[in-house]
Write an enzyme that holds these catalytic residues in place. Sequence first.
Site, PDB file in Angstrom:
ATOM      1  N   ASP A   1     -12.481  95.289 -22.961  1.00 40.01           N
ATOM      2  CA  ASP A   1     -11.740  94.241 -22.530  1.00 40.01           C
ATOM      3  C   ASP A   1     -11.066  94.520 -21.364  1.00 40.01           C
ATOM      4  O   ASP A   1     -11.244  95.412 -20.458  1.00 40.01           O
ATOM      5  CB  ASP A   1     -10.646  93.943 -23.608  1.00 40.01           C
ATOM      6  CG  ASP A   1     -10.321  92.472 -23.836  1.00 40.01           C
ATOM      7  OD1 ASP A   1     -10.757  91.561 -23.124  1.00 40.01           O
ATOM      8  OD2 ASP A   1      -9.860  91.939 -24.948  1.00 40.01           O
TER       9      ASP A   1
ATOM     10  N   ASP B   1     -11.814  83.107 -24.091  1.00 42.53           N
ATOM     11  CA  ASP B   1     -12.440  83.094 -25.594  1.00 42.53           C
ATOM     12  C   ASP B   1     -12.531  81.689 -26.148  1.00 42.53           C
ATOM     13  O   ASP B   1     -12.166  80.648 -25.688  1.00 42.53           O
ATOM     14  CB  ASP B   1     -11.012  83.649 -26.222  1.00 42.53           C
ATOM     15  CG  ASP B   1     -10.762  84.832 -26.092  1.00 42.53           C
ATOM     16  OD1 ASP B   1     -11.310  85.559 -25.112  1.00 42.53           O
ATOM     17  OD2 ASP B   1      -9.890  85.444 -26.678  1.00 42.53           O
TER      18      ASP B   1
END
Length: 404
Positions: free
Chosen positions: A150, A205
């Site tokens: 990430d 997201d």
Amino acid sequence: MKIKNSWLLAVVLFIGMGVQAQKFEGLADTPPMGWNSWNKFACDVNEEMIRGIADAMVESGMKDAGYEYVVIDDCWHGGRDSLGFIYADSAKFPNGMKALADYVHSKGLKLGIYSDAGTKTCAGYPGSRGYEYQDALQYAEWGIDYLKYDWCNTENVNPIGAYSTMRDALYKAGRPIFFSMCEWGDNQPWEWAGDVGHMWRTTGDIYLCWDCKHDHGGYYSWGVTRILDMQDGLRKYAGPGHWNDPDMLEVGNGMPVNEDRAHFSMWAMLAAPLISGNDLRDMTPETIEILTNDEVIAVDQDSLGVQGFKYGSEDSLETWFKPLDNGEWAVCFFNRGQEDVRLRFDWKKENVVDEIFGYEARFEEITYAMRNLWTKKSEGKTEKAFKGTVPSHDVIMLRLIPVE
Ligand code: GLA
């Protein structure tokens, strides 16, 4: 002679450097398939749940359909020991990661884990910055097969440098580990990550809705159609070994069945990674049917590895094409709107050309048989116009197979 030798040295050094700086090949000839904890469970991860998910992946038929990776997202971490080695939270994972990997492997599946290129993960657990080689060694020792990496807390970090460092660290650790880059498309990874990761996120997201934008206060998550629109212009960067990732699936998490079906179909048209994000231990028959539709999965997993494209749109109806191996095509009529749409598609009047990858449907010369991938029925041949009704927020998805 001297010059020759120094040239030779330069060549050897160059090849040597090349050998070090590479990702594992052959892990992503087709887009990866699996499951990830984040969409449904967020930080609520533990060993018992992950084992249950692995069991359910087998029992539900998902493993047979091609799903392979069980990925633990954020929040598995305990801390670092006095030597800097990362360890799992012992309350959530009392038997540790090695035992969990052994269990998942015993089911014929693979285990994935999550880290972050910054000092901390998005949820505030220890990141890998400065510990890349040590973390890669630890993952390899545990038997990890997949790393999602990430991009939170990366102030002043160079993205190409950070992701290349972890790629090299994984390679050096010696265990083939699939490398999933999660940098949200902030630094256009499609332009530079082809030899860094096996896939890269293209957006922020996903959010559990058809067409919405969710404000987290400073950043946003996106509904299915929003994410789809953000893929525009990216297909030329994807192919075997390196895929665009429009984020994990929300199928089975609460949208109506028609929206789940459309979402799954469009991800297959995009040759997207099929990473389910629901509770596999508790699925309705409809959810299982969608996630294990082998003919839709075959479109996603087609060996040609070409991402589909939007061919046209009229009002709320979009028509997408995806070239497949053996001269076949997938077609998806995608209705984004609130009303059902009656459709008439006269193949012979259409000029379907994939200019980027050089494929052409040539409906004037080639007749195709049409197979409906959701009803599993034949729809006749492309000599005649195709007629149908595409329900609101749903699709009609076909496979075209040349017959002459
Ligand atoms: C980021 C990622 C998500 C998830 C969370 C975990 O938001 O994009 O997919 O991994 O972090 O904290």
